[in-house]
Design a protein around this motif. Structure first.
Motif, mmCIF file in Angstrom:
data_model
loop_
_atom_site.group_PDB
_atom_site.id
_atom_site.type_symbol
_atom_site.label_atom_id
_atom_site.label_comp_id
_atom_site.label_asym_id
_atom_site.label_seq_id
_atom_site.Cartn_x
_atom_site.Cartn_y
_atom_site.Cartn_z
ATOM 1 N N ASP A 171 18.951 61.764 22.790
ATOM 2 C CA ASP A 171 18.285 62.481 23.884
ATOM 3 C C ASP A 171 18.984 62.235 25.216
ATOM 4 O OD1 ASP A 171 16.343 64.310 24.516
ATOM 5 O OD2 ASP A 171 14.814 62.810 24.999
ATOM 6 N N PRO A 222 20.696 63.033 28.407
ATOM 7 C CA PRO A 222 20.685 64.314 29.140
ATOM 8 C C PRO A 222 22.077 64.899 29.355
ATOM 9 C CG PRO A 222 20.084 62.477 30.586
ATOM 10 C CD PRO A 222 20.086 61.944 29.201
ATOM 11 N N ARG A 249 23.077 66.352 26.034
ATOM 12 C CA ARG A 249 22.273 67.559 25.792
ATOM 13 C C ARG A 249 22.872 68.743 26.538
ATOM 14 N NH1 ARG A 249 16.971 67.516 23.781
ATOM 15 N NH2 ARG A 249 16.561 69.398 24.990
#
Length: 403
Positions: A361, A363, A366
């Motif tokens: 996860d 960022p 992502r």
């Protein structure tokens, strides 16, 4: 008992190789740890396989496809998205449509029960195949131009070539002195099937979440196969739940796009990791499928890679015999290894990298992967390349997979 080829392992790759070899005129003995009644169980147990188009061609070539065709669901599109459970998918995505290539559907989803039954029936119909069910190998030895295996029942089988198709913990490889390289991912796949209200349209979905990917793969009759990769601890919790609690946990990740869902069949769990045999061959020994390479199911290519091994090995053995070579000698086996090792190592590293990139996860990662998916989706040439890869149509294809 004497035969040309001894195959250890009665799952899917072993019978596929037996049929391909018998079609080329080899006598084959396949040693299967499970009894026939277990292999032939007619009830749906939730397990299914994504067969790439190239693998479907192989099944047609060994006279198995016609038995499963009516139970096969074509995969017409693949949608790859990123996100978190309960939040819906990211607007960035990759969308692959079979209409962008000329050959047809990218692949087919087929239930385990139909494939196994078709393989059993085809093997029983072949006078060149002997199926020893409910038997295990306790010893193997190579003497000159022969390899001998001893079974738990005391039977002895002698052949020219021994093929290990006995999974990631291959006893055939271990007894041949072949070591392995690999690691676990701290992930477990939860596998099941669901029925749903709305039609899936032949669309396969791969939804990347922080703990691992969720694959929703279309089956016949408004059902879908689920491969949900989660952390080991979370998967153990999911596995311990009753059916209703499991569905409540699945729904936020699954979403509502197919309406209400209900479980059909059983649930299974499989620890995930990467494992590669340091060699695919030894003296009069060859490995295929998971015995040679076990990869993350992130791209659904595990069985397809094994079937490509089968097609390549069958072709190498047939051509060697036609040239008057010892088909199980060092040169033909070296050709098999050269053909398959680079391809499978590349697949293993690609799935490993993809899983590490998407199963988090972070960022920044992502953002990078979402932009990357958007760029691929916007480039027709790249997109068609991915579609052909998913269909198994890239690389040096064996003849049985060319159609």
């Amino acid at each position: 008992m004497t035969t040309d080829i001894i195959i250890v392992g009665g799952g899917l790759n072993g019978p596929a190789l037996a049929l391909a070899a018998a079609k080329a005129g080899f006598t084959v003995t396949i040693i299967d740890a499970l009894p026939v009644d277990t292999r032939a169980a007619p009830n749906f147990d939730g397990r299914s396989y994504a067969l790439a188009l190239a693998s479907q061609r192989l099944l047609r070539g060994i006279d198995v496809w016609d038995q499963v065709a009516d139970h096969a669901q074509p995969m017409l599109e693949i949608k790859v998205t990123d996100g978190r459970a309960g939040e819906g998918p990211s607007p960035w995505m990759m969308h692959f449509d079979h209409a962008e290539i000329e050959e047809g559907p990218m692949g087919y989803m087929v239930e385990d029960r139909h494939l196994r039954r078709a393989f059993l029936d085809a093997m029983q119909a072949s006078p060149l195949i002997t199926h020893l069910a409910g038997e295990t190998v306790v010893a193997q030895a190579v003497e000159g131009a022969q390899v001998t295996v001893t079974l738990g029942s005391g039977k002895v089988v002698t052949g020219r070539l021994l093929v290990g198709s006995d999974g990631r913990a291959s006893g055939t490889a271990t007894r041949a002195g072949i070591k392995r390289t690999g690691w676990g991912y701290g992930q477990t796949a939860v596998v099941c099937a669901v029925a749903h209200e709305k039609p899936h349209g032949g669309i396969a979905h791969q939804f990347f979440m922080p703990n691992g990917p969720l694959a929703i793969l279309p089956l016949t009759d408004s059902r879908s196969s689920i491969v949900w990769s989660e952390s080991d601890a979370r998967a153990a919790t999911l596995d311990a739940m009753d059916d209703e609690a499991f569905l409540e946990a699945l729904r936020p990740a699954f979403g509502s796009f197919l309406g209400q869902i209900s479980l059909t069949g059983a649930r299974f769990t499989y620890p995930l990791g990467l494992t590669l045999a340091n060699s695919f061959i030894a003296d009069r020994v060859a490995l295929v499928g998971d015995a040679a390479h076990g990869v993350h199911p992130i791209a659904g290519q595990g069985l397809n890679a094994g079937l490509r091994d089968v097609a390549a090995l069958a072709e190498v053995l047939t051509e060697a015999r036609s040239r008057g070579e010892d088909f199980a000698g060092p040169q033909p086996l070296a050709r098999y290894q050269q053909w398959r090792r680079f391809d499978t190592t590349t697949l293993a590293l690609a799935t490993d990298t993809f899983n590490r990139l998407f199963s988090n996860d972070n960022p920044l990662l992502r953002a990078a992967r979402d932009i990357g998916m958007g760029l691929v989706n916007a480039a027709p040439g790249l997109r068609r390349g991915f579609i052909r890869e998913a269909a198994g149509l890239t690389g040096d294809l064996p003849k049985l997979m060319r159609g």
